[in-house]
Motif scaffolding. Sequence first.
Motif, mmCIF file in Angstrom:
data_model
loop_
_atom_site.group_PDB
_atom_site.id
_atom_site.type_symbol
_atom_site.label_atom_id
_atom_site.label_comp_id
_atom_site.label_asym_id
_atom_site.label_seq_id
_atom_site.Cartn_x
_atom_site.Cartn_y
_atom_site.Cartn_z
ATOM 1 N N LYS A 346 51.807 50.453 51.406
ATOM 2 C CA LYS A 346 51.330 51.564 52.203
ATOM 3 C C LYS A 346 50.043 51.221 52.936
ATOM 4 O O LYS A 346 49.692 51.884 53.895
ATOM 5 C CB LYS A 346 51.103 52.798 51.314
ATOM 6 N N ASN A 347 49.323 50.219 52.518
ATOM 7 C CA ASN A 347 48.068 49.877 53.169
ATOM 8 C C ASN A 347 48.052 48.430 53.645
ATOM 9 O O ASN A 347 47.000 47.830 53.769
ATOM 10 C CB ASN A 347 46.901 50.110 52.202
ATOM 11 N N ALA A 348 49.223 47.848 53.856
ATOM 12 C CA ALA A 348 49.262 46.457 54.297
ATOM 13 C C ALA A 348 48.675 46.325 55.693
ATOM 14 O O ALA A 348 48.699 47.250 56.482
ATOM 15 C CB ALA A 348 50.695 45.943 54.275
ATOM 16 N N PHE A 349 48.163 45.140 56.002
ATOM 17 C CA PHE A 349 47.606 44.867 57.313
ATOM 18 C C PHE A 349 48.543 43.931 58.062
ATOM 19 O O PHE A 349 49.334 43.207 57.463
ATOM 20 C CB PHE A 349 46.218 44.234 57.176
ATOM 21 N N GLY A 350 48.422 43.949 59.372
ATOM 22 C CA GLY A 350 49.281 43.113 60.204
ATOM 23 C C GLY A 350 48.840 41.657 60.190
ATOM 24 O O GLY A 350 47.757 41.297 59.723
ATOM 25 N N MET A 417 40.451 53.374 54.836
ATOM 26 C CA MET A 417 40.701 51.979 54.505
ATOM 27 C C MET A 417 40.866 51.843 52.986
ATOM 28 O O MET A 417 40.178 52.530 52.234
ATOM 29 C CB MET A 417 39.522 51.107 54.954
ATOM 30 N N PRO A 418 41.754 50.952 52.517
ATOM 31 C CA PRO A 418 41.902 50.744 51.067
ATOM 32 C C PRO A 418 40.730 49.928 50.532
ATOM 33 O O PRO A 418 40.871 48.805 50.067
ATOM 34 C CB PRO A 418 43.222 49.981 50.962
ATOM 35 N N PHE A 419 39.560 50.535 50.593
ATOM 36 C CA PHE A 419 38.293 49.840 50.358
ATOM 37 C C PHE A 419 37.750 50.179 48.982
ATOM 38 O O PHE A 419 37.743 51.344 48.570
ATOM 39 C CB PHE A 419 37.296 50.263 51.434
ATOM 40 N N ALA A 437 35.805 44.854 48.640
ATOM 41 C CA ALA A 437 37.182 44.359 48.659
ATOM 42 C C ALA A 437 38.080 45.341 49.382
ATOM 43 O O ALA A 437 37.793 46.540 49.472
ATOM 44 C CB ALA A 437 37.693 44.126 47.236
ATOM 45 N N LEU A 438 39.161 44.806 49.920
ATOM 46 C CA LEU A 438 40.290 45.589 50.414
ATOM 47 C C LEU A 438 41.450 45.286 49.480
ATOM 48 O O LEU A 438 41.806 44.118 49.293
ATOM 49 C CB LEU A 438 40.644 45.204 51.851
ATOM 50 N N ILE A 439 42.027 46.302 48.895
ATOM 51 C CA ILE A 439 43.103 46.096 47.917
ATOM 52 C C ILE A 439 44.176 47.155 48.149
ATOM 53 O O ILE A 439 43.892 48.349 48.135
ATOM 54 C CB ILE A 439 42.533 46.133 46.482
ATOM 55 N N THR A 440 45.398 46.699 48.395
ATOM 56 C CA THR A 440 46.443 47.598 48.893
ATOM 57 C C THR A 440 47.351 48.165 47.818
ATOM 58 O O THR A 440 48.238 48.940 48.135
ATOM 59 C CB THR A 440 47.318 46.878 49.937
ATOM 60 N N PHE A 588 35.495 54.592 58.786
ATOM 61 C CA PHE A 588 36.333 53.667 58.024
ATOM 62 C C PHE A 588 37.697 54.237 57.701
ATOM 63 O O PHE A 588 38.198 54.079 56.611
ATOM 64 C CB PHE A 588 35.617 53.259 56.740
ATOM 65 N N ASN A 589 38.308 54.922 58.650
ATOM 66 C CA ASN A 589 39.676 55.367 58.436
ATOM 67 C C ASN A 589 40.636 54.282 58.907
ATOM 68 O O ASN A 589 40.232 53.241 59.411
ATOM 69 C CB ASN A 589 39.928 56.690 59.172
#
Length: 796
Positions: A346-350, A417-419, A437-440, A588-589
């Motif tokens: 759900k929070n993956a990045f491209g 953001m998954p922050f 960290a960013l963690i999805t 930070f959305n």
Amino acid sequence: MESTSSEDDGSLRDNNMDLNDDNMDHHMTLEVSSHLVEADNLFSSHQQGAENLEPFVGMEFESEEAAKLFYMAYASRVGFSVRISKSRRSRNDESIIMRRFVCSKEGFHLKKGNYDDGKKKRKRATIREGCKAMIEVIQKYYGRWVVTKLVKEHSHVVAAPNRVRYVVPEEYAQADPYVGMEFPSHEAAQTYYYAYASRIGFDVRIRLSRRSTRDETFVMRRFVCTKEGFNPYEDNYDENKKKRNRTPTREGCKAMFEVIKKDYDKWIVSKLVTEHTHDLAIAPSKVHYIQSQSEVVVLTKSGTVNQEKSATPSNSKAPLGESFGGFNNLLSNDPDYRSDMKNVGKNAFGVEDTQNLLEYFKRMHAENQTFSYAFQVDKNNCLTHAFWTDAKAKMAYYCFGDAVTFDTSFKEDKNMMPFVMFTGVNHHFQSVIFGCALITDETEASYAWLFENWLLAMCGRPPVSLITDFHEAMGSSISKVFPATRHRCCKWHILSKCKEKLANVYLTCATFEEELEKCVNESETFEIFESQWKSIFDKYDLGENSWMQFLYSIRQKWVPVYLKDTFTAEISAIQRPESLNKFFEKYFNTKTPVLVFVSLFEQAMAGWYERENLEDLATSFTRPILKTPSNMLKQVVEYYTRTIFDIFQEEFVESLGYYVDKIQDGEVSKYNVAKEEDAHTTYIVTHDFSQKRTNCSCCKFETSGILCRHILRVFLTIDVRVLPDYYILKRWTKDAKSGYMLDECVRYNELYRDAVKYAKEGSTSGEVYTVAKDSLQIAFADVIAAKKDLMNRCPM
């Protein structure tokens, strides 16, 4: 020598092409949309209650790519298309040092000579109207890209696009399905079938799913034509009531596409029907999107499926997904699809975002070896986890890392953001950052990965206490990575959960909340807590309530009376740097490009570091006012920072309102300490004359490192006029940051890497292992001897 090149048909359109439209204006709008998913909903800030960044002269970016993505996001929200107009290169290395991005309607088309050859020519729409809107960024000497020119006004009507055109994924452009066809995931299979359906000319929905009995993951998905089955028949009992004649949406079509998961983690087409019982779209080559039950499905070249409700007011506040790539966790009419979206990326990045962030981390590490980062991507090379920290964060941890809060609250909002971040408090009681960290996802393995990399960056020194929200997977990973650390769950978070779990009790029993909070917050001993807890159980008939039973079973992790022996610096899991909540909500959305996110966060950190520096100066050059002429206050004012001295002085002044009653005499004496107007609330203070140690039943010093009023009152009784050094913690003093050596972390990391190589080579065989083990023991003994010799030569 510098050179200027014109790029009217520049690189912005290389990544995403509308294969069904020749019009450049549509093409550019599509490019923005496909990078930023669905522009009509994704950037509607008034609907989402969050502000979007507006460009301004002086705005800074980490890279040209970050500036480009930001302007594309802004353009998509406002409603215009973007292209590159001009570039300028450095005379030194031919690298780009200036970019100008303009509205696609900038300039005018050159008129071509009209040669009449008898052929009928199609009249094309004019897409250039002399618009002046533009943004120009220049790379400064310190590496950042700065907005130097900006024109926001357009000479034409702008409006946010209300529909995003469909872009066929390249890998699925012309392929037909067949039984035995393989996919790496069921999402990839879904992407393929939606693409195929759009090309052929029909709509798709999910008909059936099956989950594993072992771990609840999907093992089968069946996709069908939207005309599969039949509409339920409705009897019309009111003959006088006029009803609109609705066209049946289901006609018994048998077309379907079923995939199942095999043991080797591949998804195979197991059932397939390609024939339809109805007419397909007349011109499938012109099908830009497919609509099913008021949902618009958009597919990008990366093979990502994004579903969003049609833009109606009733759905305007639906939760949005991320800006780049991945499956958005959006609403869907299909229950299987909605359930699927909760579990998958759900929070993956491209891919582009991932590459940009990795290049940024590499550049930062190359510039400063103390910058640490860790990166993890999925099988599609999309970011899943990222951790980073810098020299200032490491220094802060070295000095103030005894009590750490792991803040995951931003992950609870799907629009953010998954922050997550590691924080603490400094010697001014200001919040400081130890790592980000960013963690999805929230699996035990993901948290373990993050904690291990953070601990490595912090020179392998675990904190004394770690405060988090309650999360089972997180708690399990903490017990494995930090076995010696006291894990504490946030009391506020658990009590807020009680309001959800025990909603009926809160509504029907007005006194329940007050009694529960009094039991948790005011119990001075284990016995008092357990007695009051049992009383609440019996009074409100909660003996069979599983939630309350569970909370009691983990009481050692969250009830204050069980945590009195652990240093926490009196911080809570909901405490974070000042104004950070509003800062995050504003910037930070999930609409913010990840590099813009990182850049803005760095600027915020710079502001917090500046506040710490200002307080350092104020502490050094100003002197607090003493409320009493006490020798002890005169002593500690020279050591403590202003903030900590104010706390200590308040305890000292309050101690004067207590009286002391000795209840045990001897080498170890005990005293009852109570306030005159509240004799029922007493505290036991124990003083060991031989060891010169004093303890209080309130345990304030043990948890905060600052003496309580009860001990200070006993000190006055036994004529202790100077505070023993033992009770002055360096972390609260003006010199808290002295003695830090940044090279220690560098040395630790290098030795750690060498040790891993040593273990790998030394375990290749039994004989080699024996040699490696013996050599290691000799080397370890040499290190210990050298350390002892150094300590003897340089006594502290």
